[in-house]
Structure formats: C-alpha cells, structure tokens
Scaffold this motif. Sequence first.
Motif, PDB file in Angstrom:
ATOM      1  N   LYS A 140     -22.476 -25.872  -8.653  1.00 51.96           N
ATOM      2  CA  LYS A 140     -22.917 -25.747  -7.265  1.00 51.96           C
ATOM      3  C   LYS A 140     -21.739 -25.349  -6.382  1.00 51.96           C
ATOM      4  O   LYS A 140     -20.593 -25.680  -6.677  1.00 51.96           O
ATOM      5  N   SER A 175     -22.115 -28.734  -1.274  1.00 53.40           N
ATOM      6  CA  SER A 175     -23.405 -29.157  -1.819  1.00 53.40           C
ATOM      7  C   SER A 175     -23.569 -30.657  -1.614  1.00 53.40           C
ATOM      8  O   SER A 175     -22.724 -31.437  -2.052  1.00 53.40           O
ATOM      9  N   TYR A 214     -32.872 -17.844  -9.962  1.00 50.49           N
ATOM     10  CA  TYR A 214     -32.038 -18.165  -8.803  1.00 50.49           C
ATOM     11  C   TYR A 214     -31.834 -16.988  -7.852  1.00 50.49           C
ATOM     12  O   TYR A 214     -31.911 -17.168  -6.640  1.00 50.49           O
ATOM     13  N   ALA A 231     -29.737 -23.831   2.898  1.00 50.05           N
ATOM     14  CA  ALA A 231     -30.322 -23.716   1.558  1.00 50.05           C
ATOM     15  C   ALA A 231     -30.049 -22.331   0.976  1.00 50.05           C
ATOM     16  O   ALA A 231     -29.842 -22.193  -0.235  1.00 50.05           O
ATOM     17  N   TYR A 290     -27.366 -20.526   1.525  1.00 50.06           N
ATOM     18  CA  TYR A 290     -25.985 -20.594   1.047  1.00 50.06           C
ATOM     19  C   TYR A 290     -25.933 -21.282  -0.324  1.00 50.06           C
ATOM     20  O   TYR A 290     -25.297 -20.783  -1.252  1.00 50.06           O
ATOM     21  N   LEU A 291     -26.603 -22.428  -0.436  1.00 46.70           N
ATOM     22  CA  LEU A 291     -26.608 -23.153  -1.708  1.00 46.70           C
ATOM     23  C   LEU A 291     -27.272 -22.331  -2.809  1.00 46.70           C
ATOM     24  O   LEU A 291     -26.760 -22.264  -3.932  1.00 46.70           O
ATOM     25  N   ASN A 292     -28.415 -21.722  -2.495  1.00 42.66           N
ATOM     26  CA  ASN A 292     -29.165 -20.944  -3.476  1.00 42.66           C
ATOM     27  C   ASN A 292     -28.333 -19.753  -3.963  1.00 42.66           C
ATOM     28  O   ASN A 292     -28.224 -19.520  -5.177  1.00 42.66           O
ATOM     29  N   ILE A 328     -25.507 -20.975  -6.180  1.00 39.44           N
ATOM     30  CA  ILE A 328     -25.998 -21.334  -7.522  1.00 39.44           C
ATOM     31  C   ILE A 328     -26.310 -20.084  -8.327  1.00 39.44           C
ATOM     32  O   ILE A 328     -25.990 -20.008  -9.527  1.00 39.44           O
TER      33      ILE A 328
END
Length: 168
Positions: free
Chosen positions: A50, A54, A115, A157, A159-161, A164
């Motif tokens: 991650k 995160s 993803y 989200a 940014y996180l997605n 990942i």
Amino acid sequence: MLWNIIYIGGDYLKIKWKLLLICIAIPLMVGGIAGFISRNSMSAFEALNKPPLSPPGWVFPVAWTILYILMGIASYLILTSDAPQKRINKAMKLYVLQLFFNFLWTFWFFNLELYLFAFIWLVALWLLILITILSFSRISKPAAYLMVPYLLWVTFAGYLNLGIALLN
C-alpha cells in the motif's frame, strides 16, 4: 413538536422521519451489501503493498458509515425541497447512478482485484459525485455541502487505489 422541526439554510423544515430514515438506510444498505460481498477479499487486501498514508483497516467502515449517513441526509434534503420536480428527478437520478458506481467499485477492486480498472472506475465515480454535488447545489446548498466529504474521501481513495495498482 419542536424535535420535528429543523432549521436549514434559512428555512424551518418539518422533518419527515420515515422518509429521512429510508434515505439514510438506502446508502447504508448499498454499502453493507458491498461489504458483505467483498468480506472474503479483506485478507488478500491486507497482504497488498500500500502507498504511504494508508490508514488502518478499521478506518474504512467507520468513514464509509459516516459518509453514507451524510449522503442519505443530502438525498432527503433534495427529495423534500420545494424545487421543481423535474430538477429533483434529475438530481436523484445522478445520485442513484453514483451510488451504483460506488457499489460496483467495491466489486472491481476487492472481488476481481482489477486495481487499474477500479481506479479508472473510481475516476468516473469521482466525476459523477462532482456532477451530483453541482446538481444538488442548484436545489439545496446544505445537501451539496453534505456530499463534499464524500468527494474528498473518494479523492483519497483514488490515491490509495492508484498506489495499490502501481505497487502490486
């Protein structure tokens, strides 16, 4: 009764409790069903690389519950507004469409582990949320403001997605 009246945006509104509870229940149910469907994917998610910032896993259900409640209240304000029915209908169609995109993102990301596709889907969701906020703002400023935390969370989200997608 006083507890049945609320002051919003310069107006006193009589609360229609049954409708308010239904409006809050709908996004909570959508999120609950999405969470139920993806529950078996959480162990795989924990093992992913991650990006920085995160949050711990417990933050997500708390944040989403709050956001779904705010979304439900926003939809209630739209449905009970004095705006022309045509404008309300358009705003609610956008609201339902973005809620549908929200639901499917969970499936793409957690269940199918697509993803990059999920990130592209999230960009489309972000645009739908923005359009919904703009549509809501023409009917009820408070309803539009209640949707802003959702837009900000989906930005995070994203940014996180993307992180990942790039790290895995």
